[in-house]
Enzyme design. Structure first.
Site, PDB file in Angstrom:
ATOM      1  N   HIS A 139      -5.698  -5.544   0.449  1.00 15.90           N
ATOM      2  CA  HIS A 139      -5.727  -4.112  -0.103  1.00 15.90           C
ATOM      3  C   HIS A 139      -4.216  -3.859  -0.703  1.00 15.90           C
ATOM      4  O   HIS A 139      -4.429  -3.577  -1.755  1.00 15.90           O
ATOM      5  CB  HIS A 139      -6.206  -3.115   0.930  1.00 15.90           C
ATOM      6  CG  HIS A 139      -6.083  -1.819   0.616  1.00 15.90           C
ATOM      7  ND1 HIS A 139      -6.949  -1.106   0.073  1.00 15.90           N
ATOM      8  CD2 HIS A 139      -5.184  -0.695   0.929  1.00 15.90           C
ATOM      9  CE1 HIS A 139      -6.598   0.153  -0.370  1.00 15.90           C
ATOM     10  NE2 HIS A 139      -5.363   0.319   0.041  1.00 15.90           N
ATOM     11  N   ASP A 141       0.964  -1.141   0.104  1.00 20.59           N
ATOM     12  CA  ASP A 141       0.075   0.091   0.189  1.00 20.59           C
ATOM     13  C   ASP A 141       0.915   1.263   0.080  1.00 20.59           C
ATOM     14  O   ASP A 141       0.510   2.248  -0.777  1.00 20.59           O
ATOM     15  CB  ASP A 141      -0.808   0.052   1.210  1.00 20.59           C
ATOM     16  CG  ASP A 141      -1.926   1.113   1.341  1.00 20.59           C
ATOM     17  OD1 ASP A 141      -2.566   1.548   0.172  1.00 20.59           O
ATOM     18  OD2 ASP A 141      -2.422   1.393   2.366  1.00 20.59           O
ATOM     19  N   HIS A 185      -4.492   3.056  -6.892  1.00 19.60           N
ATOM     20  CA  HIS A 185      -5.747   2.801  -6.109  1.00 19.60           C
ATOM     21  C   HIS A 185      -6.994   2.698  -6.989  1.00 19.60           C
ATOM     22  O   HIS A 185      -7.836   2.098  -6.832  1.00 19.60           O
ATOM     23  CB  HIS A 185      -5.882   3.895  -4.943  1.00 19.60           C
ATOM     24  CG  HIS A 185      -5.170   3.489  -3.665  1.00 19.60           C
ATOM     25  ND1 HIS A 185      -3.775   3.639  -3.593  1.00 19.60           N
ATOM     26  CD2 HIS A 185      -5.295   3.079  -2.506  1.00 19.60           C
ATOM     27  CE1 HIS A 185      -3.704   3.166  -2.420  1.00 19.60           C
ATOM     28  NE2 HIS A 185      -4.600   2.856  -1.718  1.00 19.60           N
ATOM     29  N   HIS A 206      -6.788  -1.128  -7.935  1.00 22.86           N
ATOM     30  CA  HIS A 206      -7.240  -1.697  -6.758  1.00 22.86           C
ATOM     31  C   HIS A 206      -8.786  -1.733  -6.791  1.00 22.86           C
ATOM     32  O   HIS A 206      -9.400  -2.709  -6.806  1.00 22.86           O
ATOM     33  CB  HIS A 206      -6.695  -1.136  -5.743  1.00 22.86           C
ATOM     34  CG  HIS A 206      -7.506  -1.528  -4.463  1.00 22.86           C
ATOM     35  ND1 HIS A 206      -8.617  -0.652  -4.017  1.00 22.86           N
ATOM     36  CD2 HIS A 206      -7.134  -2.196  -3.438  1.00 22.86           C
ATOM     37  CE1 HIS A 206      -9.215  -1.338  -2.826  1.00 22.86           C
ATOM     38  NE2 HIS A 206      -8.234  -2.407  -2.478  1.00 22.86           N
TER      39      HIS A 206
HETATM   40 ZN   LIG Z   1      -4.317   2.073   0.207  1.00 17.93          ZN
END
Ligand SMILES: [Zn+2]
Length: 359
Positions: free
Chosen positions: A270, A171, A254, A257
């Site tokens: 994540h 992340d 992101h 994601h």
């Molecule tokens: Zn994140």
């Protein structure tokens, strides 16, 4: 456009930091609603109880149902009101902490976040990711206030499963690149307005710290030993990345994601999904193959996924992932050059091909 910078007023990290929880909660108002789950209670319940008792702080434990949904926030807000608590303490992984932020948003009072895994940068931010009952992203909830205190006990983090720690690195690795993309495109941050130099500087520092310390930290993670490399890496994952993304902005990593969440039933974490998103972003930006390969190699050596299959994207779902990256409120719009879904498809395939060549 204006720029702004937001952060929690206090961050505390180190071995045994939980000892200070009760005292800080007292300073913030007294009676606490401890939102957590059974697993966390098993691991740190006694330490938490000792900390509250030593400070003479009353608390009520409310067990989290497992998903950060609007109903779950509403249910636990009712508990906060009926128990007349002054401070919400969210203790556990990213979802518990996101729920705790939602409860404080509704019920008011103070908020302390206590991550027990360094799996995301959620603990410092004022953002909750809210899911639908069937596990898809319903939207981001941006709260007016940040946590009053982020308390990170590295004895607890060092004992948590290594996969969570590696995910946190995944992340945080993307933060610098997303902040730089947002700065370049003139995009928006969660703090409001354009990225501040301070936000981007923290994001860049985050990346440097990870490049220096993450390999040794990942080696140490999971067996309970707190090393200096682990301390440095935890600060990068939780504090530097949290401030960096909120004040620097999110971009394609992101967004990809979110596309993976929307288009698949993946069990990847994540940070694992963000890692593949990062490689996709680097390709999308037209970085030299050598640069992308170097970042991919670093991630792969830490145990992060670098291919579509690694994050559970089946052949035939790549177009759907790219489409999902362009949903409402997507951070893809912070990417310079207005990328199209077909450019994201191409970048996903190119990142995957490069990733497979490493394995
Ligand atoms: Zn994140």
């Amino acid at each position: 456009m204006k720029r702004s910078f937001v952060s929690p007023p206090r961050y505390l990290q180190g071995p045994g930091a939980l000892d200070e929880l009760g005292r800080h909660v007292n300073d913030l108002g007294g009676r606490a609603l401890l939102v957590t789950d059974d697993v966390v209670v098993d691991v740190v319940g006694e330490d938490v109880d000792r900390s509250f008792s030593a400070a003479g702080t009353a608390y009520h434990t409310a067990l989290f149902g497992g998903e950060c949904t609007e109903d779950e926030i509403a249910r636990l807000t009712e508990v906060a009101r009926s128990e007349e608590t002054d401070v919400v303490v969210g203790m556990g992984g990213g979802k518990v902490i996101d729920v705790a932020k939602g409860i404080r948003g509704q019920a008011g009072g103070g908020l302390v976040t206590v991550p027990t895994v360094a799996s995301t940068d959620a603990p410092t931010s004022g953002l909750s990711v809210v899911y639908t009952d069937d596990g898809h992203i319903a939207g981001g909830l941006v709260h007016r206030e940040r946590p009053d205190l982020v308390l990170v006990d590295t004895d607890v983090i060092a004992s948590a499963p290594r996969r969570w720690f590696v995910s946190g690195v995944g992340d945080a690795l993307a933060t610098r690149f997303e902040a730089e993309a947002t700065m370049k495109s003139g995009g928006q941050t969660f703090a409001g307005g354009r990225p501040s130099q301070a936000g981007v500087a923290l994001a860049e520092r985050c990346y440097d710290v990870l490049r220096t310390h993450a390999p040794a930290a990942v080696d140490a993670a999971g067996d309970g030993t707190v090393t200096e490399a682990l301390e440095e890496t935890v600060e990068a994952i939780v504090l530097l990345s949290g401030l960096g993304f909120e004040n620097g902005g999110l971009a394609a990593a992101h967004a990809v994601h979110d596309g993976i969440v929307a288009a698949t039933e993946t069990t990847a974490t994540h940070g694992e999904k963000v890692c593949l998103g990062l490689l996709t972003q680097l390709v999308l930006e037209g970085r030299p193959e050598e640069t992308v390969r170097e970042v991919a190699r670093f991630a792969h050596d830490l145990g992060l996924p670098v291919t579509l299959a690694d994050v559970g994207v089946a052949a035939g779902r790549v177009e759907a992932v790219a489409e999902g990256a362009f949903g409402d409120e997507s951070s893809i719009h912070n990417q310079p050059g207005d990328p199209t879904p077909s450019a994201v498809v191409e970048a996903l395939y190119a990142a995957d091909e490069l990733g497979r060549s490493l394995e």
